[in-house]
Design a protein around this motif. Structure first.
Motif, PDB file in Angstrom:
ATOM      1  N   THR A  46      22.334   8.243  -3.116  1.00  0.00           N
ATOM      2  CA  THR A  46      22.345   9.273  -4.216  1.00  0.00           C
ATOM      3  C   THR A  46      21.067  10.065  -4.084  1.00  0.00           C
ATOM      4  OG1 THR A  46      23.602   7.996  -5.545  1.00  0.00           O
ATOM      5  CG2 THR A  46      22.383  10.046  -6.807  1.00  0.00           C
ATOM      6  N   PRO A  47      20.948  11.264  -4.022  1.00  0.00           N
ATOM      7  CA  PRO A  47      19.588  12.047  -3.885  1.00  0.00           C
ATOM      8  C   PRO A  47      18.930  11.398  -4.931  1.00  0.00           C
ATOM      9  CG  PRO A  47      21.476  13.529  -3.599  1.00  0.00           C
ATOM     10  CD  PRO A  47      21.850  12.394  -3.954  1.00  0.00           C
ATOM     11  N   ARG A  48      17.449  11.406  -4.739  1.00  0.00           N
ATOM     12  CA  ARG A  48      16.497  11.047  -5.916  1.00  0.00           C
ATOM     13  C   ARG A  48      15.286  12.244  -5.820  1.00  0.00           C
ATOM     14  NH1 ARG A  48      14.589   5.085  -4.756  1.00  0.00           N
ATOM     15  NH2 ARG A  48      13.547   5.572  -6.857  1.00  0.00           N
ATOM     16  N   ALA A  49      14.703  12.206  -6.861  1.00  0.00           N
ATOM     17  CA  ALA A  49      13.675  13.066  -7.113  1.00  0.00           C
ATOM     18  C   ALA A  49      12.537  12.580  -6.386  1.00  0.00           C
ATOM     19  CB  ALA A  49      13.455  13.251  -8.524  1.00  0.00           C
ATOM     20  N   ALA A  50      11.484  13.579  -5.992  1.00  0.00           N
ATOM     21  CA  ALA A  50      10.171  13.080  -5.547  1.00  0.00           C
ATOM     22  C   ALA A  50       9.489  11.946  -6.259  1.00  0.00           C
ATOM     23  CB  ALA A  50       9.422  14.301  -5.163  1.00  0.00           C
ATOM     24  N   GLY A  51       8.942  10.787  -5.647  1.00  0.00           N
ATOM     25  CA  GLY A  51       8.322   9.928  -6.129  1.00  0.00           C
ATOM     26  C   GLY A  51       7.975   8.947  -5.330  1.00  0.00           C
ATOM     27  N   PHE A  52       7.436   7.657  -6.020  1.00  0.00           N
ATOM     28  CA  PHE A  52       6.883   6.824  -5.146  1.00  0.00           C
ATOM     29  C   PHE A  52       7.415   5.314  -5.394  1.00  0.00           C
ATOM     30  CE2 PHE A  52       3.469   9.797  -5.242  1.00  0.00           C
ATOM     31  CZ  PHE A  52       3.230   9.830  -3.676  1.00  0.00           C
ATOM     32  N   ASP A  53       7.812   4.573  -4.459  1.00  0.00           N
ATOM     33  CA  ASP A  53       8.365   3.141  -4.908  1.00  0.00           C
ATOM     34  C   ASP A  53       7.043   2.076  -4.492  1.00  0.00           C
ATOM     35  OD1 ASP A  53      10.606   3.505  -5.790  1.00  0.00           O
ATOM     36  OD2 ASP A  53      11.631   3.662  -3.583  1.00  0.00           O
ATOM     37  N   LEU A  54       6.154   1.664  -5.756  1.00  0.00           N
ATOM     38  CA  LEU A  54       5.327   0.855  -5.496  1.00  0.00           C
ATOM     39  C   LEU A  54       5.510  -0.524  -5.737  1.00  0.00           C
ATOM     40  CD1 LEU A  54       2.119   0.430  -5.077  1.00  0.00           C
ATOM     41  CD2 LEU A  54       1.673   0.933  -7.166  1.00  0.00           C
ATOM     42  N   ILE A  55       5.732  -1.555  -4.606  1.00  0.00           N
ATOM     43  CA  ILE A  55       6.214  -2.855  -5.142  1.00  0.00           C
ATOM     44  C   ILE A  55       5.361  -3.780  -4.789  1.00  0.00           C
ATOM     45  CG2 ILE A  55       8.260  -4.507  -4.409  1.00  0.00           C
ATOM     46  CD1 ILE A  55       9.715  -1.775  -3.307  1.00  0.00           C
ATOM     47  N   PRO A  56       4.780  -4.650  -5.939  1.00  0.00           N
ATOM     48  CA  PRO A  56       3.801  -5.639  -5.424  1.00  0.00           C
ATOM     49  C   PRO A  56       4.567  -6.761  -5.086  1.00  0.00           C
ATOM     50  CG  PRO A  56       3.641  -4.701  -7.702  1.00  0.00           C
ATOM     51  CD  PRO A  56       4.864  -4.175  -7.350  1.00  0.00           C
ATOM     52  N   ALA A  57       3.778  -7.438  -4.274  1.00  0.00           N
ATOM     53  CA  ALA A  57       4.576  -8.678  -3.544  1.00  0.00           C
ATOM     54  C   ALA A  57       4.744  -9.974  -4.608  1.00  0.00           C
ATOM     55  CB  ALA A  57       3.779  -9.292  -2.477  1.00  0.00           C
ATOM     56  N   SER A  58       3.866  -9.941  -5.552  1.00  0.00           N
ATOM     57  CA  SER A  58       4.240 -10.951  -6.656  1.00  0.00           C
ATOM     58  C   SER A  58       3.776 -10.405  -7.967  1.00  0.00           C
ATOM     59  CB  SER A  58       3.009 -12.178  -6.511  1.00  0.00           C
ATOM     60  OG  SER A  58       1.802 -11.679  -6.380  1.00  0.00           O
ATOM     61  N   GLU A  59       4.185 -11.020  -8.954  1.00  0.00           N
ATOM     62  CA  GLU A  59       3.884 -10.486 -10.465  1.00  0.00           C
ATOM     63  C   GLU A  59       2.421 -10.455 -10.681  1.00  0.00           C
ATOM     64  OE1 GLU A  59       6.112 -13.163 -13.354  1.00  0.00           O
ATOM     65  OE2 GLU A  59       8.139 -12.664 -12.483  1.00  0.00           O
ATOM     66  N   VAL A  60       1.486 -11.130 -10.140  1.00  0.00           N
ATOM     67  CA  VAL A  60       0.324 -11.327 -10.395  1.00  0.00           C
ATOM     68  C   VAL A  60      -0.584 -10.968  -8.985  1.00  0.00           C
ATOM     69  CG1 VAL A  60      -1.906 -12.577 -11.056  1.00  0.00           C
ATOM     70  CG2 VAL A  60       0.433 -12.958 -12.358  1.00  0.00           C
ATOM     71  N   CYS A  61      -1.451 -10.181  -9.047  1.00  0.00           N
ATOM     72  CA  CYS A  61      -2.383  -9.617  -7.790  1.00  0.00           C
ATOM     73  C   CYS A  61      -3.496 -10.663  -8.155  1.00  0.00           C
ATOM     74  CB  CYS A  61      -2.395  -8.311  -7.858  1.00  0.00           C
ATOM     75  SG  CYS A  61      -3.752  -7.849  -6.550  1.00  0.00           S
ATOM     76  N   GLN A  62      -3.719 -11.468  -7.349  1.00  0.00           N
ATOM     77  CA  GLN A  62      -4.831 -12.424  -7.312  1.00  0.00           C
ATOM     78  C   GLN A  62      -5.439 -12.756  -6.197  1.00  0.00           C
ATOM     79  OE1 GLN A  62      -4.866 -15.877 -10.417  1.00  0.00           O
ATOM     80  NE2 GLN A  62      -5.193 -17.038  -8.485  1.00  0.00           N
ATOM     81  N   THR A  63      -6.624 -12.735  -5.875  1.00  0.00           N
ATOM     82  CA  THR A  63      -7.296 -13.059  -4.612  1.00  0.00           C
ATOM     83  C   THR A  63      -8.364 -14.151  -5.115  1.00  0.00           C
ATOM     84  OG1 THR A  63      -8.978 -11.239  -4.785  1.00  0.00           O
ATOM     85  CG2 THR A  63      -6.762 -11.005  -3.657  1.00  0.00           C
ATOM     86  N   THR A  64      -9.070 -14.680  -4.204  1.00  0.00           N
ATOM     87  CA  THR A  64      -9.913 -15.838  -4.276  1.00  0.00           C
ATOM     88  C   THR A  64     -11.161 -15.618  -3.521  1.00  0.00           C
ATOM     89  OG1 THR A  64      -9.138 -17.327  -2.850  1.00  0.00           O
ATOM     90  CG2 THR A  64      -8.277 -17.335  -4.973  1.00  0.00           C
ATOM     91  N   GLU A  65     -12.422 -15.713  -3.931  1.00  0.00           N
ATOM     92  CA  GLU A  65     -13.670 -15.723  -2.822  1.00  0.00           C
ATOM     93  C   GLU A  65     -13.421 -16.959  -1.778  1.00  0.00           C
ATOM     94  OE1 GLU A  65     -17.109 -15.892  -4.934  1.00  0.00           O
ATOM     95  OE2 GLU A  65     -16.823 -14.059  -5.981  1.00  0.00           O
ATOM     96  N   ALA A  66     -12.724 -18.047  -1.975  1.00  0.00           N
ATOM     97  CA  ALA A  66     -12.489 -18.879  -0.985  1.00  0.00           C
ATOM     98  C   ALA A  66     -11.520 -18.437   0.260  1.00  0.00           C
ATOM     99  CB  ALA A  66     -12.062 -20.189  -1.591  1.00  0.00           C
ATOM    100  N   GLY A  67     -10.784 -17.536  -0.343  1.00  0.00           N
ATOM    101  CA  GLY A  67      -9.856 -17.046   0.865  1.00  0.00           C
ATOM    102  C   GLY A  67      -8.815 -17.777   1.226  1.00  0.00           C
ATOM    103  N   ALA A  68      -7.893 -17.514   1.986  1.00  0.00           N
ATOM    104  CA  ALA A  68      -6.575 -18.210   2.462  1.00  0.00           C
ATOM    105  C   ALA A  68      -6.454 -18.476   3.786  1.00  0.00           C
ATOM    106  CB  ALA A  68      -5.236 -17.485   1.968  1.00  0.00           C
TER     107      ALA A  68
END
Length: 382
Positions: A108-130
């Motif tokens: 179905t044709p959609r209007a102009a826009g963006f799909d912004l999809i986070p990988a998880s519910e909380v965007c969290q990083t750490t100084e220790a790294g992964a």
């Protein structure tokens, strides 16, 4: 016709007129039979020829016994054919119909826009790294085909807190609906600043009027701190030991995180008559916070023969960085005294003898003093 009766019996016969006549069976013997002329054989099975009736002679008719007709050959009855079991015909393969190919749904044709999809519910990083792996991520695509190229620039709102695997995403008429993934990783700043909230924001640049008026919402994140402010003092197990003879002990000082302002660590002795420290002040900066510095504690001689003495070395931090302003620790020290000397005994000096004056005796005749004997040299042995 006349009917016969068995020989020797009397019987009755009924003629056409219905009258009964009596016959003497002996007198009325049957006529001598005339053998019939056999018909010539024919190839086909002989058809029995009926006997030709012989008209009766005026004499008492002699009944001719019937000539038995030759037996009619009976054609052999053919044995019924033994039915052979029918050979089963191979089964006719039934073609399996191919499953119908589903037709892709018409989007179905959609209007102009963006799909912004986070990988998880909380965007969290750490100084220790992964360990090199992404700690957070998001994906982005357009919702409709643009008429012109759309460029999306991503950036972190707090510099030095996190990094992005890509900061520029370009969408056109060919890849507008392909998800583009960006990974987010935390940065270690070595400062005990607590958890730091930040955002990933976006800027949109295009000449497509449908997308030029759109703005992307920011993605909220937090970077978890792994630093803890503190002063680390290390020494050998047990008490520090110095001595009045000049013996010394040492310990080392270092910070556990980078300070926001210079830190001065003051070192002092609670009793300079028992021991002194050198140096008395250590300075740490954001560039040298993790470099150990050494402090030497040397025993002092108080000039008094006494026992071992205990004293304390005070360590205290001073800085406008409130995380590094306050006492650190007190180190106990033992200063070992000189050993007490054992006195050497002095022998007494003997008093000189007192002279006694002689008592004059009456003169007496002195006997002559014998002359000493003249020594005789020994005679040498032969």
């Amino acid at each position: 016709d006349n009917k016969w009766l068995a020989a020797g019996d009397l019987g009755t016969a009924v003629g056409d007129t219905g009258k009964v006549r009596l016959y003497d069976m002996v007198a009325c013997a049957p006529p001598t039979p005339v053998p019939p002329t056999p018909a010539p054989p024919t190839p086909s099975p002989p058809t029995p020829v009926p006997p030709t009736p012989v008209p009766p002679t005026p004499a008492p008719p002699t009944a001719s016994p019937p000539t038995p007709a030759p037996p009619t050959p009976v054609p052999p009855t053919p044995a019924p054919p033994t039915p052979s079991p029918p050979t089963p015909a191979p089964p006719t393969p039934v073609p399996t119909p191919a499953p119908p190919t589903p037709s892709p749904p018409t989007p179905t044709p959609r209007a102009a826009g963006f799909d912004l999809i986070p990988a998880s519910e909380v965007c969290q990083t750490t100084e220790a790294g992964a360990g090199g792996a992404a700690e957070a991520a998001f994906s982005l695509r357009l919702t409709s085909q643009p008429t012109q190229t759309v460029t999306v620039t991503a950036y972190v709102t707090v510099p030095g807190v996190a990094t992005l695997s890509a900061d520029t995403l370009v969408f056109d008429a060919m890849n507008w609906n392909v998800l583009r993934t960006v990974e987010v990783s935390g940065v270690d700043d070595a400062v005990d600043a607590g958890n730091t909230p930040y955002s990933v924001a976006f800027r949109v640049a295009t000449s497509d009027p449908s997308y030029a008026v759109l703005a992307l919402p920011s993605l909220g994140c937090v970077n978890v701190d792994n630093d803890e402010a503190g002063v680390s003092v290390t020494r050998r197990p047990g008490w520090l030991t110095t001595s009045e003879a000049g013996g010394s002990g040492a310990f080392r000082v270092v910070l556990t995180s980078a300070p926001t302002h210079p830190v001065t660590v003051a070192v002092s002795s609670s009793d300079s008559g028992e021991g002194v420290v050198s140096p008395s002040a250590l300075v740490f900066t954001a560039a040298s916070w993790n470099v150990e510095q050494r402090v030497l504690v040397t025993g002092a001689d108080d000039g008094v023969h006494d026992a071992d003495a205990a004293y304390v070395v005070h360590v205290q931090a001073h800085s406008t960085d409130i995380s590094y302003d306050g006492p650190v620790c007190d180190l106990p020290v033992i200063n070992v005294a000189h050993p007490t000397p054992i006195p050497t005994p002095i022998p007494p000096t003997p008093a000189p003898p007192t002279p006694v004056p002689p008592t004059p005796a009456p003169p007496t005749a002195s006997p002559p003093t014998p002359a000493p004997p003249t020594p005789v040299p020994p005679t040498p042995a032969p």
